[in-house]
Design a protein around this motif. Structure first.
Motif, short mmCIF file in Angstrom:
data_model
loop_
_atom_site.label_atom_id
_atom_site.label_comp_id
_atom_site.label_asym_id
_atom_site.label_seq_id
_atom_site.Cartn_x
_atom_site.Cartn_y
_atom_site.Cartn_z
N MET A 12 1.09 -1.15 -0.25
CA MET A 12 0.24 0.42 0.04
C MET A 12 0.78 1.70 -0.12
O MET A 12 0.51 2.33 0.08
CB MET A 12 -0.15 0.01 0.99
N GLY A 13 1.98 0.75 0.09
CA GLY A 13 2.81 2.30 0.71
C GLY A 13 3.61 2.05 1.59
O GLY A 13 3.51 2.92 2.95
N GLN A 39 -3.90 2.18 8.35
CA GLN A 39 -5.54 2.51 7.62
C GLN A 39 -5.59 4.09 7.13
O GLN A 39 -5.43 3.97 6.16
CB GLN A 39 -6.32 2.16 9.27
N ARG A 40 -4.42 4.52 7.41
CA ARG A 40 -4.37 6.21 7.27
C ARG A 40 -3.53 5.84 5.78
O ARG A 40 -4.00 6.78 5.15
CB ARG A 40 -3.47 6.59 7.94
N GLY A 41 -2.85 5.07 5.60
CA GLY A 41 -1.71 4.87 4.60
C GLY A 41 -2.85 4.53 3.70
O GLY A 41 -2.79 4.73 1.88
N GLN A 42 -3.64 3.55 3.94
CA GLN A 42 -4.32 2.63 3.09
C GLN A 42 -5.40 3.84 2.12
O GLN A 42 -5.43 3.82 1.20
CB GLN A 42 -5.31 1.77 3.63
N LYS A 43 -5.93 4.82 3.57
CA LYS A 43 -7.03 6.09 2.53
C LYS A 43 -5.75 6.92 1.87
O LYS A 43 -6.04 7.19 0.81
CB LYS A 43 -7.38 6.55 4.17
N ASP A 44 -4.51 7.28 2.16
CA ASP A 44 -4.17 7.93 1.21
C ASP A 44 -3.61 7.56 0.05
O ASP A 44 -4.01 7.77 -0.56
CB ASP A 44 -2.68 8.28 2.31
N ALA A 45 -2.94 6.23 0.31
CA ALA A 45 -3.26 5.26 -1.06
C ALA A 45 -4.57 5.67 -1.92
O ALA A 45 -4.58 4.80 -3.39
CB ALA A 45 -2.25 3.74 -0.36
N GLU A 46 -5.34 4.61 -1.61
CA GLU A 46 -6.81 5.07 -2.25
C GLU A 46 -6.81 6.44 -2.98
O GLU A 46 -7.39 6.21 -3.74
CB GLU A 46 -7.76 4.82 -1.52
N GLU A 47 -7.10 7.72 -1.96
CA GLU A 47 -7.19 8.64 -2.61
C GLU A 47 -6.24 8.89 -3.30
O GLU A 47 -6.84 10.08 -4.80
CB GLU A 47 -6.91 10.15 -1.36
N ARG A 48 -4.58 8.23 -3.17
CA ARG A 48 -3.80 8.85 -4.56
C ARG A 48 -3.79 8.17 -5.93
O ARG A 48 -3.86 8.86 -6.95
CB ARG A 48 -2.83 8.74 -3.79
N GLN A 106 -5.84 8.21 -11.26
CA GLN A 106 -6.32 7.99 -11.88
C GLN A 106 -7.00 8.75 -13.25
O GLN A 106 -7.17 8.66 -15.03
CB GLN A 106 -7.03 6.55 -11.86
N VAL A 107 -7.92 9.95 -12.48
CA VAL A 107 -8.43 11.33 -13.32
C VAL A 107 -7.29 11.45 -13.72
O VAL A 107 -7.45 11.88 -15.54
CB VAL A 107 -9.08 11.72 -12.08
N ALA A 108 -6.05 12.05 -13.86
CA ALA A 108 -4.97 11.87 -14.51
C ALA A 108 -4.50 11.27 -15.84
O ALA A 108 -4.57 12.47 -17.05
CB ALA A 108 -3.72 12.85 -13.11
N ALA A 109 -4.60 10.30 -15.39
CA ALA A 109 -3.93 9.49 -17.10
C ALA A 109 -5.22 9.25 -17.39
O ALA A 109 -5.07 9.65 -18.83
CB ALA A 109 -4.07 8.25 -16.20
N LEU A 110 -6.83 9.77 -17.52
CA LEU A 110 -7.72 9.68 -18.24
C LEU A 110 -7.75 10.51 -19.44
O LEU A 110 -8.18 10.60 -20.16
CB LEU A 110 -8.96 9.10 -17.14
N ALA A 111 -7.07 11.76 -18.38
CA ALA A 111 -7.73 12.95 -19.08
C ALA A 111 -6.33 13.09 -20.09
O ALA A 111 -6.55 13.73 -21.49
CB ALA A 111 -6.94 14.49 -18.25
N LYS A 112 -5.58 12.66 -19.54
CA LYS A 112 -3.95 12.66 -20.50
C LYS A 112 -4.33 11.40 -21.74
O LYS A 112 -3.73 11.98 -22.63
CB LYS A 112 -2.70 11.73 -20.07
#
Length: 527
Positions: free
Chosen positions: A305-306, A319-328, A333-339
């Motif tokens: 997870m990081g 748990q904090r790392g998992q949340k951060d990893a999911e948000e990242r 993905q949003v940035a990659a789709l836009a690109k």
């Protein structure tokens, strides 16, 4: 006597020879314990008694049926195991119930018990008979309890043996004192906790081969960020040579800082650690506080997870790392789709035929419109050229195999036949009734529930020609301009198709015009 099956890839042969060497060293004689390789059967057609018996001091590569029959009786049918014999000493038992002839072979214990004893108890319990194994189990019970106490008491288990004075831990080829390791992990006020990880792994294990580079990278990142962490490699390799080669890979790229390792000769300690920490499979990564308190036995998940996000790997941090990893991951993905959309719009504006990823994770299909090449990453992804949808005549394109890594299925799909999926999927071109594909990696052709043989092979440099005759409902493929029979004849092809390409770990160059070979002759369809 080792009853061999010729499987020279079986690492147990090497472990047996290593055990033989250690037994003889213990007894100060190269002739105390000798192994005979006896060729009893072949595990499969690729096996070879000659190769499997390399290193054995004595060998019989083609045992006679008479010998096999006799051994089968002696070994009680356990001919795939190790049968241990000793020479009789010409003595009688004290109670007068039995006597043995001098120089006659006597079987020691049962074959299955001998084999288990050799691998589990090791050379110290030679000859692995009932008495030796009972002593081993009793000693093991005491050692495991001592190991448990040692782990819970500032890693005392890794302190040097008072008698031998030998340090159990290594860094590279140098002995390391556990007290020095713990001193280096002391933290100041307000600092994060320090962590010690114990990594159970082996070079022969495919999941370990995948995870080890990830762990080495994470270790380097944590060290570079100033985190106080040490990792101890505990090897399940079959030989010391395998251990040394694998351990040499556990260095960071930047400063070549290497993991610690449990000395390979400490086989009993390795076994005890497995028992105390309930290691049931590898790879396993356990994280501890420096006082020996277990933080988590599922260190792999935290690393995946990081490492930086999840350090020091307690439940709250993970748990904090998992949340951060999911948000990242969502943001990436949003940035990659836009690109991806931006690249397609630019390609269209520049007059290129747009190649669109429709299946597989974002970023797994990289299209270079200038060189007309596609790099399919580590995902079974599908790309279409929907603007080439053809409903009359013949649609033709070429695919040149640049680098054939994983699988490749190239062909055609109906309009709307490949539903979009941004996740991992095992379905590609030809894996449904709305698409068709040929596959030169596996010499197969694919369409729905009716795959079939396609007697052609690809290699790097092969140019595959793909042609769909919409008028006749036929699809054919060529290899370097040579056409064979029609691969598919299906009524639904007449509805119109477009190029569809699926692959993983594959690099290709495509041509929708300016062909190297060109479409098939019209006689291919009429014949």
């Amino acid at each position: 006597r080792r009853l061999g099956d010729g499987d020279f890839d079986d690492k147990s042969y090497g472990k047996m020879l290593y055990t033989m060497k250690q037994v003889n060293e213990q007894h100060g004689s190269s002739k105390h314990y000798a192994m005979v390789y006896l060729g009893v059967s072949l595990y499969n057609d690729g096996c070879d008694h000659e190769k499997a018996s390399i290193g054995f001091p004595f060998k019989n590569l083609e045992a006679s049926e008479e010998l096999k029959s006799a051994l089968n009786v002696v070994a009680n049918g356990e001919l795939s195991l190790t049968v241990l014999f000793r020479l009789g000493k010409g003595l009688c038992s004290l109670d007068g119930t039995s006597c043995e002839e001098d120089g006659v072979l006597f079987m020691v214990g049962k074959p299955r018990a001998t084999t288990v004893g050799m691998f589990e108890a090791g050379p110290k319990s030679f000859p692995w008979d009932a008495k030796a194994m009972a002593a081993f189990e009793e000693a093991k019970k005491k050692r495991v309890e001592a190991a448990r106490e040692g782990l819970n008491n500032n890693f005392d288990i890794f302190k040097a043996d008072d008698d031998a004075g030998k340090e159990p831990l290594l860094r590279g080829d140098k002995a390391v004192n556990i007290k020095d390791v713990l001193d280096s992990l002391k933290v100041g006020d307000g600092e994060e906790d320090a962590v010690i990880g114990m990594y159970f792994s082996a070079h022969w294990c495919p999941p370990c081969q995948m995870f080890t580079p990830e762990l080495v990278k994470a270790y380097g990142e944590l060290k570079a960020a100033g985190k106080k962490i040490e990792l101890i490699f505990v090897s399940s390799d079959h030989t010391k040579e395998d251990f040394e080669g694998y351990y040499d890979e556990m260095k960071t790229d930047s400063d070549h800082h290497q993991f610690l390792a449990l000395n390979y000769d400490e086989r009993e300690m390795k076994s005890d650690l497995n028992e105390v920490l309930e290691v049931r499979g590898i790879p396993t990564l356990v994280f501890f506080k420096p006082d020996g308190t277990i933080i988590t036995k599922d260190g792999r998940e935290a690393i995946s997870m990081g490492a930086l996000d999840c350090f020091p790997f307690d439940e709250e941090s993970v748990q904090r790392g998992q949340k951060d990893a999911e948000e990242r991951a969502v943001a990436e993905q949003v940035a990659a789709l836009a690109k991806e959309r931006e690249d397609m719009e630019k390609a269209k504006a520049d007059g290129h035929v747009v190649v669109e990823r429709v299946r597989g994770a974002v970023g797994t299909v990289t299209v270079d419109y200038e060189t007309k090449s596609i790099d399919f990453g580590k995902s079974f992804s599908t790309a279409l050229a929907p603007e080439l949808l053809t409903k009359t005549g013949v649609l033709y394109y070429e695919v040149e195999v640049v680098e054939m890594g994983g699988l490749g299925q190239f062909g055609f799909a109906l309009e709307g036949g490949m539903e979009s999926n941004d996740g991992l999927t095992g379905d590609g071109t030809g894996d449904d009734d709305k698409s068709w594909a040929v596959d030169g990696k596996r010499s197969m052709k694919w369409h729905g529930n009716a795959p079939g043989a396609w007697p052609h092979e690809w290699k790097d440099g092969t140019v595959v020609g793909l042609a769909a005759n919409v008028e006749t409902g036929m699809i054919a493929a060529s290899i370097d301009g040579e056409w064979s029979d029609v691969a598919f004849e299906t009524e639904s092809i007449k509805d119109g198709v477009c190029p569809s390409m699926t692959a993983d770990k594959f690099k290709i160059r495509y041509a929708f015009s300016d062909f190297k070979y060109g479409p098939p002759p019209t006689t291919l369809w009429t014949n």
